[in-house]
Design a protein around this motif. Structure first.
Motif, short mmCIF file in Angstrom:
data_model
loop_
_atom_site.label_atom_id
_atom_site.label_comp_id
_atom_site.label_asym_id
_atom_site.label_seq_id
_atom_site.Cartn_x
_atom_site.Cartn_y
_atom_site.Cartn_z
N PHE A 18 0.97 -1.28 0.08
CA PHE A 18 0.09 -0.08 0.03
C PHE A 18 0.82 1.46 -0.06
CE2 PHE A 18 -3.15 -3.17 1.47
CZ PHE A 18 -4.29 -2.75 0.97
N PHE A 19 2.01 1.38 0.53
CA PHE A 19 2.84 2.36 0.71
C PHE A 19 3.95 2.48 -0.72
CE2 PHE A 19 1.59 2.60 5.01
CZ PHE A 19 1.54 3.94 5.09
N MET A 20 3.69 1.45 -1.64
CA MET A 20 4.85 1.29 -2.70
C MET A 20 4.77 2.48 -3.56
SD MET A 20 5.63 -1.68 -4.86
CE MET A 20 5.85 -2.83 -3.43
N SER A 21 3.34 2.91 -3.91
CA SER A 21 2.96 4.08 -4.76
C SER A 21 3.43 5.20 -4.60
CB SER A 21 1.50 3.72 -5.14
OG SER A 21 0.65 4.20 -4.01
N PHE A 22 3.36 5.80 -2.97
CA PHE A 22 3.76 7.07 -2.64
C PHE A 22 5.36 6.99 -2.56
CE2 PHE A 22 0.01 5.89 -0.05
CZ PHE A 22 -0.54 6.96 -0.39
N GLY A 23 6.09 5.82 -2.55
CA GLY A 23 7.54 5.97 -2.79
C GLY A 23 7.88 6.17 -4.25
N LEU A 24 7.21 5.33 -5.21
CA LEU A 24 7.21 5.60 -6.61
C LEU A 24 7.10 6.86 -6.88
CD1 LEU A 24 6.22 2.19 -7.94
CD2 LEU A 24 8.36 3.05 -7.95
N TYR B 8 10.22 -5.17 -10.83
CA TYR B 8 9.81 -6.58 -10.15
C TYR B 8 10.92 -6.36 -9.15
CZ TYR B 8 9.88 -11.22 -8.99
OH TYR B 8 9.82 -12.28 -8.21
N ASN B 9 12.07 -5.94 -9.42
CA ASN B 9 13.23 -6.03 -8.12
C ASN B 9 12.78 -5.10 -7.05
OD1 ASN B 9 14.86 -7.99 -9.55
ND2 ASN B 9 15.66 -6.48 -10.73
N TYR B 10 12.39 -3.96 -7.54
CA TYR B 10 12.04 -2.82 -6.68
C TYR B 10 10.89 -3.34 -5.73
CZ TYR B 10 10.06 1.42 -4.57
OH TYR B 10 9.41 2.38 -3.64
N PHE B 11 9.84 -4.04 -6.41
CA PHE B 11 8.63 -4.64 -5.48
C PHE B 11 9.03 -5.45 -4.72
CE2 PHE B 11 4.94 -7.35 -5.41
CZ PHE B 11 3.89 -6.55 -5.45
N ILE B 12 9.83 -6.76 -5.08
CA ILE B 12 10.48 -7.89 -4.11
C ILE B 12 11.08 -7.24 -3.14
CG2 ILE B 12 11.47 -9.99 -4.08
CD1 ILE B 12 8.61 -10.10 -5.42
N ALA B 13 12.03 -6.55 -3.38
CA ALA B 13 12.98 -5.93 -2.46
C ALA B 13 12.15 -5.08 -1.27
CB ALA B 13 13.88 -5.00 -2.82
N LEU B 14 11.12 -4.27 -1.53
CA LEU B 14 10.53 -3.64 -0.50
C LEU B 14 9.61 -4.71 0.18
CD1 LEU B 14 10.26 -0.58 0.00
CD2 LEU B 14 8.00 -0.50 -1.23
#
Length: 366
Positions: free
Chosen positions: A167-173, A194-200
């Protein structure tokens, strides 16, 4: 007749069924080294088979919507497509939000990676059971209960951290892609996203295990509430530094992780406080002393028998001299009490000890 019955040929075309003897059960769970290795190999083969089956299901689920669920590809690109339109490049003919692929195998590999991750999550109850079945024979009943509780809580905390990161990924992006948008525009590829998604997800999930580690140390008696109750400010700063190092360089992810960790650590503090209070009620006072603390000054003991000397015993049967006060008291107590109405009878004279009696003429011989 008996021989013909015993040696009667079997009818043609029928197979003889031989009963296999069942392997006797091992109630204690004791195994040799070879049996342990065979058991480990069997468990690993089953775990890998379940993961492979889950990967196939995840690979199919990537582009389809079974049972009314959204496809995995749609879930994966959700945070990216929720960004404002001026922060993402759209080059598709229909204007739909899509990620960029610059190599021929990139789309296939991305789908395989997402399917493998989903397969591990879907098949986790099965391959985790294989690991549990291999470890549990070496644990006691109490250890099994505590292991089951901690593993369940750890899984729930990891899932909570992964959902929070989604849920907070979009704010960071949005923050990262808006830096320098006056001069350039970012078009993310599927592999980079995908790497950013999995790492977070992994960072949030693992960081949510910190309160559980504090609780485990308190239950083991290593960490007490008295040692950490006055260090809340230091621990809060340490959590913020941890969030700044673990998360990408955006303030939203860092603040979200810091606040969530602070709340979870505070709950762990309260558990430690209640657990220590319950433990102190059943703890004897002598266990609160330090191992190097002395019990007080130690005085040297005197020689044996110095305070109570041994006195030589007298001759057998001889009575020592009686004190006048003691004799008077004994004679007074031996006199009969006169009763009313009766005349007092004179007491007989004391008998004189004769020869041969104790205290007589031959007393010195004894």
């Amino acid at each position: 007749m008996v021989g013909s019955r015993l040696q009667s040929p079997q009818p043609a075309g029928k197979r003889v069924k031989v009963k296999r003897q069942r392997k006797p059960k091992n109630p204690t769970g004791e195994m040799t080294l070879v049996e342990h290795l065979q058991e480990l190999r069997r468990r690993l083969i089953l775990a890998v088979a379940f993961m492979a089956a889950g990967t196939v299901v995840g690979f199919i689920w990537y582009g389809t919507a079974p049972f009314g669920l959204p496809p995995l590809g749609e879930l994966l690109r959700g945070p990216y497509c929720s960004l404002p339109e001026h922060l993402r490049v759209t080059a598709s003919p229909d204007g739909e939000c899509r990620l960029l692929a610059t190599r021929a195998m990139e789309m296939f590999m991305l789908r395989l990676k997402v399917g493998a991750l989903a397969g591990m999550v879907l098949s986790s109850p099965f391959w985790l059971y294989q690991i549990w079945a291999f470890i549990v024979p070496g644990l006691e009943k109490r250890e099994r209960r505590w292991t089951y509780i901690f593993v369940s809580i750890a899984a729930l905390l990891f899932v909570a951290g992964a959902v929070m990161s989604y849920f907070f990924m979009s704010f960071g992006l949005e923050f990262l892609l808006s830096v320098g948008e006056e001069y350039q525009q970012t078009w993310l590829t599927g592999g980079d996203y995908y790497n950013y998604f999995i790492a977070l997800i992994i960072v949030f999930g693992v960081s949510f295990e910190v309160p559980l580690i504090i609780v485990m140390l308190n239950l083991m008696g290593i960490l007490r509430y008295e040692a950490i109750k006055g260090k809340r400010s230091i621990i809060a700063i340490a959590l913020m530094i941890l969030a700044a190092i673990a998360t990408p360089a955006d303030p939203y992810s860092m603040m979200a992780m810091s606040l969530c960790l602070w709340l979870l650590v505070e709950l762990a503090y309260q558990f430690c406080r209640l657990n220590d209070r319950r433990r102190d009620k059943r703890r004897p006072e002598w266990m609160d002393f330090d191992d190097e603390q002395g019990s007080g000054p130690v005085h040297a003991s005197g020689p044996i028998g110095a305070s109570d000397p041994v006195v030589a015993s007298g001759p057998v049967g001889a009575s020592g001299p009686v004190a006048p006060s003691a004799a008077a008291g004994a004679s007074a107590s031996s006199r009969p009490t006169p009763q009313p109405g009766l005349a007092a009878q004179p007491s007989p004279p004391p008998a004189t000890p004769g020869p041969g009696t104790p205290g007589g003429a031959f007393d010195d011989v004894l």
